[in-house]
Design an enzyme around this catalytic site. Structure first.
Site, mmCIF file in Angstrom:
data_model
loop_
_atom_site.group_PDB
_atom_site.id
_atom_site.type_symbol
_atom_site.label_atom_id
_atom_site.label_comp_id
_atom_site.label_asym_id
_atom_site.label_seq_id
_atom_site.Cartn_x
_atom_site.Cartn_y
_atom_site.Cartn_z
ATOM 1 N N TYR A 1 1.213 -4.460 -9.601
ATOM 2 C CA TYR A 1 -0.188 -4.564 -9.166
ATOM 3 C C TYR A 1 -1.139 -4.194 -10.294
ATOM 4 C CZ TYR A 1 1.461 -5.171 -4.382
ATOM 5 O OH TYR A 1 2.059 -5.671 -3.263
ATOM 6 N N ARG B 1 -3.252 -1.608 11.399
ATOM 7 C CA ARG B 1 -4.221 -2.437 12.139
ATOM 8 C C ARG B 1 -3.740 -2.946 13.475
ATOM 9 N NH1 ARG B 1 -5.156 -6.021 6.961
ATOM 10 N NH2 ARG B 1 -3.023 -5.280 6.809
HETATM 11 O O1 CP3 Z 1 3.733 3.117 6.517
HETATM 12 C C1 CP3 Z 1 2.685 3.728 6.859
HETATM 13 O O2 CP3 Z 1 2.243 3.728 8.018
HETATM 14 C C2 CP3 Z 1 2.008 4.602 5.815
HETATM 15 C C3 CP3 Z 1 0.941 4.025 5.078
HETATM 16 C C4 CP3 Z 1 1.207 2.938 4.045
HETATM 17 C C5 CP3 Z 1 0.255 1.918 3.786
HETATM 18 N N1 CP3 Z 1 0.684 1.201 2.732
HETATM 19 C C6 CP3 Z 1 -1.007 1.740 4.529
HETATM 20 C C7 CP3 Z 1 -1.773 0.508 4.347
HETATM 21 C C8 CP3 Z 1 2.255 2.765 3.152
HETATM 22 C C9 CP3 Z 1 3.555 3.536 3.018
HETATM 23 C C10 CP3 Z 1 1.909 1.664 2.307
HETATM 24 C C11 CP3 Z 1 2.758 1.202 1.199
HETATM 25 C C12 CP3 Z 1 2.349 0.025 0.429
HETATM 26 N N2 CP3 Z 1 1.084 -0.332 0.061
HETATM 27 C C13 CP3 Z 1 3.267 -0.892 -0.171
HETATM 28 C C14 CP3 Z 1 4.766 -0.787 -0.104
HETATM 29 C C15 CP3 Z 1 5.338 -1.229 1.177
HETATM 30 C C16 CP3 Z 1 5.104 -2.678 1.529
HETATM 31 O O3 CP3 Z 1 4.443 -2.913 2.547
HETATM 32 O O4 CP3 Z 1 5.607 -3.551 0.802
HETATM 33 C C17 CP3 Z 1 2.495 -1.838 -0.850
HETATM 34 C C18 CP3 Z 1 3.035 -3.017 -1.639
HETATM 35 C C19 CP3 Z 1 1.113 -1.481 -0.704
HETATM 36 C C20 CP3 Z 1 -0.053 -2.149 -1.331
HETATM 37 C C21 CP3 Z 1 -1.005 -2.648 -0.317
HETATM 38 N N3 CP3 Z 1 -1.759 -1.842 0.516
HETATM 39 C C22 CP3 Z 1 -1.339 -4.003 -0.044
HETATM 40 C C23 CP3 Z 1 -0.714 -5.198 -0.724
HETATM 41 C C24 CP3 Z 1 -2.293 -3.979 0.975
HETATM 42 C C25 CP3 Z 1 -3.022 -5.155 1.542
HETATM 43 C C26 CP3 Z 1 -2.214 -5.944 2.479
HETATM 44 C C27 CP3 Z 1 -2.519 -5.564 3.894
HETATM 45 O O5 CP3 Z 1 -1.576 -5.341 4.663
HETATM 46 O O6 CP3 Z 1 -3.721 -5.534 4.193
HETATM 47 C C28 CP3 Z 1 -2.507 -2.618 1.337
HETATM 48 C C29 CP3 Z 1 -3.437 -2.127 2.382
HETATM 49 C C30 CP3 Z 1 -2.884 -1.203 3.420
HETATM 50 N N4 CP3 Z 1 -2.044 -0.140 3.181
HETATM 51 C C31 CP3 Z 1 -3.178 -1.233 4.806
HETATM 52 C C32 CP3 Z 1 -2.492 -0.157 5.400
HETATM 53 C C33 CP3 Z 1 -2.515 0.247 6.835
HETATM 54 C C34 CP3 Z 1 -4.136 -2.201 5.487
HETATM 55 C C35 CP3 Z 1 -5.515 -1.850 5.044
HETATM 56 C C36 CP3 Z 1 -6.571 -1.963 6.091
HETATM 57 O O7 CP3 Z 1 -6.623 -1.158 7.043
HETATM 58 O O8 CP3 Z 1 -7.405 -2.852 5.901
#
Ligand code: CP3
Length: 355
Positions: free
Chosen positions: A161, A39
């Protein structure tokens, strides 16, 4: 070896990201950033709006490939990371996953062996297939010199989760299930180990040349539980991938592991260790010296928000301490949405200015 196999071998040798895994300490370390697609980039927000939802974005190969490429076009990172999410695995297993705007993920919690029966590893093919299609597109569209990282969440973190039904500060529901009914919780972990192996194998077959296992909540367990739910499942995945794809390095990211990180490395056999923000750079440079492992990390993502001379100074400090080591520059956790894109450019420039 078939024609496509030869082509891959020839190009893979040109990817400097992979050199530390072949034993090379580079003067200018390879760089990529966790959550480098996301984002903070206006072009990501536009593609996400086009997709209409976060999981839709993950399951639409053309759009998922597009957002993976966006940070590569801007910054020329040494590696791209597949755009997907660790919660694709529970979603593909049949546990409904929703992303609520501004609140994060929501799942119907699984808290017993009876709930487990609702999950079906045979159901994953369709959704995993879409992710593999994204990987295959990326290998076509990425510059030859850019490595492609595939990933999954570690069984422990994904389970937190699945059991809690959402993110939580203490992962209490999963920890309690593991204490009260280790055999039942163990069945969930076992299912995640097997499913993750299938998922990662497919990503490599589609063109991923490195894998990362994200264990965001590894730090919430005491040592004996850490052994059972973090180390053992990660070792099982690492061993299976080594058997299937001996040349594909696996990076572990046991966030919060602290003093047990060295133990994690020696027991799991990972090829790379992702260090979190709290790991002092002198620990990154010294603690893993007796291990055959590439170290990755660990700039504070909030320093990337702050920018300025503090950012440059800390980057220099990390680079100085990691000089001569097999090192990959990264953050200690993912980029946060309020990061100014120009600060990322400043960081990449600073790292690349070294020699
Ligand atoms: O790193 C990258 O660019 C690749 C994509 C990637 C995402 N999530 C995209 C994402 C990767 C490798 C992840 C891993 C992920 N997802 C983890 C492990 C790493 C970490 O950050 O601790 C975890 C715990 C998740 C679970 C998850 N996904 C949560 C808790 C959330 C919501 C929190 C948030 O930041 O909004 C997501 C959503 C998410 N995953 C987004 C992205 C870009 C944001 C979603 C959006 O665009 O609204």
């Amino acid at each position: 070896m078939g024609e496509s196999g030869e082509r891959r071998t020839a190009t893979a040798t040109e990817r400097r990201f992979l050199e530390p895994f072949r034993g090379e300490a580079l003067d200018v370390p390879p760089i990529w950033l966790m959550r480098q697609a996301g984002r903070y980039l206006p072009e990501y927000r536009a593609t996400r709006a086009e997709a209409g939802g976060f999981l839709k974005l993950c399951y639409t190969p053309a759009l998922a490939a597009e957002v993976t490429l966006q940070p590569i076009r801007r910054y020329g990172f040494d590696a791209a990371i597949l755009f997907s999410d660790i919660l694709v695995v529970p979603d593909a297993l049949g546990q409904g996953v929703r992303f609520v705007e501004g609140e994060g993920p929501r799942l119907d919690p699984i808290r017993s062996s009876a709930d487990l029966a609702q999950l079906d590893p045979d159901k994953t093919a369709e959704k995993f297939g879409l992710v593999s299609e994204t990987v295959a597109r990326l290998r076509q569209d990425l510059p030859t010199e850019t490595a492609l990282i595939g990933f999954c969440g570690a069984p422990w973190t994904v389970a937190t989760y699945m059991v809690q039904g959402q993110g939580s500060p203490d992962q209490a529901e999963a920890r309690l299930w593991a204490y009260r009914d280790p055999d039942g919780f163990g069945q969930l972990i076992e299912m995640l180990v097997e499913t993750s192996i299938t998922y990662l194998d497919q990503q490599v077959k589609a063109g991923a040349d490195c894998l990362q296992i994200f264990d965001t909540w590894a730090g919430s367990l005491p040592d004996d539980e850490f052994d059972r739910w973090v180390v053992a499942p990660t070792r099982a995945i690492r061993e299976a991938i080594k058997d299937l794809h001996p040349d594909v390095p696996v990076i572990g990211f046991p966030r919060g592991a602290g003093a047990t990180a060295v133990w994690y490395v020696s027991e799991t056999g990972v090829d790379g260790i992702g260090c979190d923000t709290a790991t002092p750079p002198f620990v990154m440079s010294e603690a893993f010296e007796d291990e055959d492992v590439v170290v990755q990390g660990n700039l504070d993502p909030l320093l990337l928000v702050a920018g300025g001379s503090r950012l440059d100074e800390r980057v220099d400090e990390i680079l100085d301490l990691m000089r001569g080591k097999r090192f990959i520059f990264n953050l200690g956790h993912g980029i946060v949405p309020q990061t100014p894109p120009e600060h990322v450019a400043q960081l990449v420039k600073r790292v690349r200015a070294r020699s």
